[in-house]
Write a protein that holds these residues in place. Sequence first.
Motif, PDB file in Angstrom:
ATOM      1  N   GLN A 167      86.795 -21.766  38.002  1.00 29.54           N
ATOM      2  CA  GLN A 167      85.790 -22.303  38.777  1.00 29.54           C
ATOM      3  C   GLN A 167      85.041 -21.327  39.670  1.00 29.54           C
ATOM      4  O   GLN A 167      84.789 -21.462  41.010  1.00 29.54           O
ATOM      5  CB  GLN A 167      86.345 -23.401  39.524  1.00 29.54           C
ATOM      6  CG  GLN A 167      86.875 -24.636  38.652  1.00 29.54           C
ATOM      7  CD  GLN A 167      87.511 -25.839  39.729  1.00 29.54           C
ATOM      8  OE1 GLN A 167      87.495 -25.778  40.965  1.00 29.54           O
ATOM      9  NE2 GLN A 167      88.024 -26.775  38.977  1.00 29.54           N
ATOM     10  N   TRP A 168      84.997 -20.029  39.330  1.00 29.57           N
ATOM     11  CA  TRP A 168      84.163 -19.218  40.056  1.00 29.57           C
ATOM     12  C   TRP A 168      82.610 -19.325  39.619  1.00 29.57           C
ATOM     13  O   TRP A 168      82.178 -19.801  38.529  1.00 29.57           O
ATOM     14  CB  TRP A 168      84.397 -17.570  39.671  1.00 29.57           C
ATOM     15  CG  TRP A 168      86.055 -17.291  40.084  1.00 29.57           C
ATOM     16  CD1 TRP A 168      86.719 -17.553  41.031  1.00 29.57           C
ATOM     17  CD2 TRP A 168      86.998 -16.681  39.257  1.00 29.57           C
ATOM     18  NE1 TRP A 168      87.764 -17.200  40.912  1.00 29.57           N
ATOM     19  CE2 TRP A 168      88.200 -16.691  39.690  1.00 29.57           C
ATOM     20  CE3 TRP A 168      86.919 -16.132  38.016  1.00 29.57           C
ATOM     21  CZ2 TRP A 168      89.267 -16.149  39.343  1.00 29.57           C
ATOM     22  CZ3 TRP A 168      87.955 -15.417  37.471  1.00 29.57           C
ATOM     23  CH2 TRP A 168      89.316 -15.483  38.215  1.00 29.57           C
ATOM     24  N   LYS A 169      81.729 -19.054  40.637  1.00 30.70           N
ATOM     25  CA  LYS A 169      80.181 -19.146  40.420  1.00 30.70           C
ATOM     26  C   LYS A 169      79.398 -17.977  40.282  1.00 30.70           C
ATOM     27  O   LYS A 169      78.253 -17.950  39.826  1.00 30.70           O
ATOM     28  CB  LYS A 169      79.766 -20.173  41.498  1.00 30.70           C
ATOM     29  CG  LYS A 169      80.496 -21.425  41.541  1.00 30.70           C
ATOM     30  CD  LYS A 169      80.014 -22.304  40.140  1.00 30.70           C
ATOM     31  CE  LYS A 169      80.499 -23.457  40.291  1.00 30.70           C
ATOM     32  NZ  LYS A 169      80.524 -24.317  38.851  1.00 30.70           N
ATOM     33  N   GLU A 170      80.028 -16.847  40.942  1.00 35.40           N
ATOM     34  CA  GLU A 170      79.280 -15.644  41.065  1.00 35.40           C
ATOM     35  C   GLU A 170      79.969 -14.739  40.513  1.00 35.40           C
ATOM     36  O   GLU A 170      81.384 -14.377  40.854  1.00 35.40           O
ATOM     37  CB  GLU A 170      78.677 -15.325  42.277  1.00 35.40           C
ATOM     38  CG  GLU A 170      77.531 -16.216  42.667  1.00 35.40           C
ATOM     39  CD  GLU A 170      76.932 -15.807  44.101  1.00 35.40           C
ATOM     40  OE1 GLU A 170      77.203 -14.928  44.457  1.00 35.40           O
ATOM     41  OE2 GLU A 170      75.869 -16.394  44.360  1.00 35.40           O
ATOM     42  N   ARG A 227      83.622 -11.001  44.257  1.00 34.70           N
ATOM     43  CA  ARG A 227      84.844 -10.359  44.038  1.00 34.70           C
ATOM     44  C   ARG A 227      85.273 -10.542  42.660  1.00 34.70           C
ATOM     45  O   ARG A 227      86.358 -10.257  42.205  1.00 34.70           O
ATOM     46  CB  ARG A 227      85.943 -11.040  44.831  1.00 34.70           C
ATOM     47  CG  ARG A 227      85.664 -10.506  46.434  1.00 34.70           C
ATOM     48  CD  ARG A 227      85.648  -8.854  46.489  1.00 34.70           C
ATOM     49  NE  ARG A 227      85.323  -8.380  47.908  1.00 34.70           N
ATOM     50  CZ  ARG A 227      83.978  -7.858  48.362  1.00 34.70           C
ATOM     51  NH1 ARG A 227      83.161  -7.852  47.590  1.00 34.70           N
ATOM     52  NH2 ARG A 227      83.926  -7.426  49.619  1.00 34.70           N
ATOM     53  N   VAL A 228      84.477 -10.984  41.719  1.00 34.65           N
ATOM     54  CA  VAL A 228      84.740 -10.937  40.518  1.00 34.65           C
ATOM     55  C   VAL A 228      84.287  -9.970  39.661  1.00 34.65           C
ATOM     56  O   VAL A 228      82.746 -10.197  39.574  1.00 34.65           O
ATOM     57  CB  VAL A 228      84.452 -12.661  39.405  1.00 34.65           C
ATOM     58  CG1 VAL A 228      84.836 -12.510  38.320  1.00 34.65           C
ATOM     59  CG2 VAL A 228      85.037 -13.383  40.332  1.00 34.65           C
ATOM     60  N   TRP A 464      85.090 -15.018  45.807  1.00 33.11           N
ATOM     61  CA  TRP A 464      84.256 -14.638  46.787  1.00 33.11           C
ATOM     62  C   TRP A 464      84.403 -14.600  48.246  1.00 33.11           C
ATOM     63  O   TRP A 464      85.265 -15.258  48.479  1.00 33.11           O
ATOM     64  CB  TRP A 464      83.005 -15.928  46.548  1.00 33.11           C
ATOM     65  CG  TRP A 464      81.613 -15.810  47.508  1.00 33.11           C
ATOM     66  CD1 TRP A 464      80.607 -15.207  46.882  1.00 33.11           C
ATOM     67  CD2 TRP A 464      81.575 -16.119  48.858  1.00 33.11           C
ATOM     68  NE1 TRP A 464      79.601 -15.179  47.647  1.00 33.11           N
ATOM     69  CE2 TRP A 464      80.263 -15.836  49.283  1.00 33.11           C
ATOM     70  CE3 TRP A 464      82.295 -16.347  49.740  1.00 33.11           C
ATOM     71  CZ2 TRP A 464      79.363 -15.603  50.382  1.00 33.11           C
ATOM     72  CZ3 TRP A 464      81.604 -16.652  51.241  1.00 33.11           C
ATOM     73  CH2 TRP A 464      80.433 -16.090  51.220  1.00 33.11           C
ATOM     74  N   VAL A 465      83.912 -13.440  48.874  1.00 32.71           N
ATOM     75  CA  VAL A 465      84.521 -13.330  50.307  1.00 32.71           C
ATOM     76  C   VAL A 465      83.210 -12.448  50.744  1.00 32.71           C
ATOM     77  O   VAL A 465      82.583 -11.845  50.498  1.00 32.71           O
ATOM     78  CB  VAL A 465      85.705 -12.293  50.130  1.00 32.71           C
ATOM     79  CG1 VAL A 465      86.050 -11.769  51.496  1.00 32.71           C
ATOM     80  CG2 VAL A 465      87.057 -12.699  49.374  1.00 32.71           C
ATOM     81  N   PHE A 466      83.214 -12.943  52.134  1.00 28.78           N
ATOM     82  CA  PHE A 466      81.938 -12.401  52.865  1.00 28.78           C
ATOM     83  C   PHE A 466      82.494 -11.096  53.499  1.00 28.78           C
ATOM     84  O   PHE A 466      83.491 -11.018  54.163  1.00 28.78           O
ATOM     85  CB  PHE A 466      81.652 -13.307  53.753  1.00 28.78           C
ATOM     86  CG  PHE A 466      80.246 -13.058  54.370  1.00 28.78           C
ATOM     87  CD1 PHE A 466      79.809 -12.084  55.178  1.00 28.78           C
ATOM     88  CD2 PHE A 466      79.222 -13.715  54.076  1.00 28.78           C
ATOM     89  CE1 PHE A 466      78.703 -11.810  55.329  1.00 28.78           C
ATOM     90  CE2 PHE A 466      77.974 -13.587  54.328  1.00 28.78           C
ATOM     91  CZ  PHE A 466      77.515 -12.596  55.437  1.00 28.78           C
ATOM     92  N   PRO A 467      81.856 -10.105  53.017  1.00 26.49           N
ATOM     93  CA  PRO A 467      82.704  -8.620  53.360  1.00 26.49           C
ATOM     94  C   PRO A 467      82.300  -8.344  54.783  1.00 26.49           C
ATOM     95  O   PRO A 467      81.167  -8.881  55.300  1.00 26.49           O
ATOM     96  CB  PRO A 467      81.651  -7.470  52.449  1.00 26.49           C
ATOM     97  CG  PRO A 467      80.498  -8.358  51.993  1.00 26.49           C
ATOM     98  CD  PRO A 467      80.786  -9.952  51.962  1.00 26.49           C
ATOM     99  N   ASN A 468      82.997  -7.565  55.591  1.00 21.62           N
ATOM    100  CA  ASN A 468      83.009  -7.047  56.676  1.00 21.62           C
ATOM    101  C   ASN A 468      81.428  -6.440  57.132  1.00 21.62           C
ATOM    102  O   ASN A 468      81.011  -6.186  58.043  1.00 21.62           O
ATOM    103  CB  ASN A 468      84.026  -6.568  57.328  1.00 21.62           C
ATOM    104  CG  ASN A 468      85.101  -7.238  57.350  1.00 21.62           C
ATOM    105  OD1 ASN A 468      85.002  -8.290  57.801  1.00 21.62           O
ATOM    106  ND2 ASN A 468      86.424  -6.759  57.115  1.00 21.62           N
TER     107      ASN A 468
END
Length: 953
Positions: A167-170, A227-228, A464-468
Amino acid sequence: MPMGALQVMLLRLVLLAASAATTAVTVTAAPPPSEVAVGALFTYDSTIGRAARLAIELAVDDVNADRTVLAGTRLNLLAQDTNCSGFLGAVEALQLMERNVVAVIGPQSSGIGHVISHVVNELHVPLLSFAATDPTLSASEYPYFIRTTISDYFQMNAVASIVDYYQWKEVTAIFVDDDYGRGGVSALGDALAAKRARISYKAAIPPNSNTDVINDVLFKANMMESRVMVVHVNPDTGTRIFSVANKLQMMATGYVWIVTDWLAAVLDSSTSRDRKEMSHIQGLIVLRQHTPESVAKNKFISKWNNAARNRSITSGLNSYGFYAYDSVWAIARGVDQFLNNGQQINFSTDPVLHDTNGSSLHLSTLKIFDGGEQMLQQLLLTNFTGLTGRVQFNSDRNLVHPAYDILNIGGSGSRLIGYWSNYSGLSVAAPEILYQKPPDTSSIAQRLHNVVWPGDSTTTPKGWVFPNNGQPLRVGVPIKPSFKELVAAGKGPDNVTGYCIDIFNAAIRLLPYPVPCQFIAIGDGRKNPNYDDIISMVAANSLDAAVGDFAIVRNRTKIAEFTQPYIESGLVIVAPVKQATSSAWAFLKPFTLEMWCVTGALFIFVGIVVWILEHRSNEEFRGSPRRQLITIFCVLSLCEGKHLDGKLTAGQNTVSALGRFVLIIWLFVVLIINSSYTASLTSILTVQQLATGITGIDSLISSGLPIGYQAGKFTRNYLIEELNIPESRLVPLNTIQEYADALKRGPKDGGVVAIVDEMPYVEIFLSYHCNFRIVGQEFTKEGWGFAFKRDFPLAADLSTAILQLSESGQLQRIHDEWFTRPSCSSDDSEVGATRLGLGSFWGLFLVCALICLLALLVFFIRICWQYNKYSNSEAAGEPSAAAAAAAAVDAAAAAADAVERQRRPSRLGSFKDIIQFVDKKEEEIKKTMKRRVSEKDNNQAAGSSEAHSVASA
């Protein structure tokens, strides 16, 4: 020459002789060639080339040793080294064509395949590639290209299935920037789109890049949200990617790496694995072409290993070696069938190719294979079972039943976690087992074993992670001149407050990663901005998100992604109301005049019926007229009264069955009338009456009067498109004061008859103005949510955070902080109360009246029967006395006459007698009838005795 071949030649000679009997010329069939030249193009010193070279040589030896294929004809292998160069590959291909090859095995590079395909198209030489996986090589532009391995089209569908399974989207695509990489990534984008996912960033690595270039490419990829990572590069240079990624801390927990089959080829070819290099690839998911287990496969592996040791080959066998081996056998079977069909291997000069003046290329030496078209058709009809399974081509010149092993790298090796095939998708069962069953691609059947992810984690990463170090989220916020409880902007760009902003900030704080946001105010603060335009800005990537009072409606969900609703909303109608004035006669208002008259008439009617039914048998219904009226009134009004003698009559009792039945029905009627009267009177004394007569959406539509709505919101489109209200009737309003002014003026003075808006706005509006109320019920159901780009992962995470806020009660607390303020106390249900008329009760009254009439009918039938019996008993007593007086004259005649008169029916009494009979007590009538019957019996007995005496005398 073998005997089989001689027999075939003799048979051909006989057929030719029979067909040419009229000629004197004898035709002799040409013998099959002693050898057939087959070319091979690949890079010798490469991961794929080292395994393929030995596999091809072993395959040629096996073909030449097999007497069932190409009997009397040997395959002559002519190999050329392309050195991974497109230019050298083209030159080597031209050199092969000078040697009159009937087919070419290779190349292993998709880029070289594109170049050579133009050469073989011109010279009609089939090209069978065991390693060029670029899907675009299957185009009709290259009719002589046949892929004897699996196309990357299927491999990218396998990758997309894995992405969809978790269930990843990007995803971020890391690929080599050549024909092989670009073709694979293009196929990946199409496959992901079919799964409602996408490539969010493409990290292209130039061919033959050094470590610094790879570092720069991966650093930019790490700046992105996804992150994929899907890695699609060349086997010989791709392993450097993971060492660079490890230095950039991209192999830690939270990352996902999906690698195409090139890495499996590298691992299978490595006889001794460096522990440091293995530590860089822990947790990766790797695809490998699936080759089913078989005796022939195991025998070939053993033969290949022995030959590799004898030739001091240090690398191991990989799956491409199996496809190279089967490619040789495909050519051998095709050539064999070509020769068996009587075709000749001839080459002719191509008139297009000629040497120009001063040229040393010698293009005229290149010749066209005359039987190239027939050879191509024979190869496309190939159907046999090889080391890789079933070798057969579909209409797109791709192998049937493509399948992949899915591996998870861990420790010093890999672990099989499942399979993928275009027949049944993901599974934990081998494809050859599923081929024997009906295909099942349902989500229940799609399954993989557990995976150990990078960082030695068993928890599936979010992907998916919002990077710093990422760019702040561009959040569009509508700024309006009113309803600042919802959204309001200060002087600074980030000074945004309101109920919606508090919900958004609270949800952001619950995310497991930081999300820096930059609020962008949309609107001038004097006029409402168009909300649909703001959503369109999000869809066009001008904004990353839209936060505010955005209703989740159909046309917006087509272009944007919304979170879980954080507040319920719906359209309602607001109209002016007026306070009802009280009066001394307010107690008469619950019922209409008609209702009062009919109720009173029914009261009198039921009283008469009960009196008639109870008068004869109930002592309380007798006496003076005044006493009887009081009794009837007390019974019907269910009250207590006193007789004239001072005795208390607590709830007058009825005696007769009919009276009790009628009284029960009357009690039911009184109960309903009393409840309705009480409710209506309460409503009338406290209600606020509508000033416009609008009671709901239907009356509003049919009124034809102007309607107000909030400018910029979806309400306008809904009223026009869904309710078919003319646009000329709609009046846009921006502020709370405009709402109040338009309603106060009304339609006659340029205002509106009512306003249609969403419930939260109406609640705020009514908290300021008490002389307006909600009319009717909500006629739509929607909610407010935050808008993002389609398939934006943050939308799903924020939805989870909003649900967490709701479960913890914080969502309601934020709502109370902004919406709880002193307001007008009223009950919306009280607006527009009406008086009760006869129409609501005529059925009840009719039933009551019919039951009373039925009771009277039964009563009078009983009276008539009783009166008839009473009259008969009275007539029977008179003739007995006459017979006794005449007994002395003629006893016998008197007795006979008495008997005759006794049989004669008596006449009915007058109406006055009947009324007097009805007025008598029931108990007295029964006693009289009983006494008369007793006297009759005594008289009859006395008469019989006297008659007997006379007869005796």
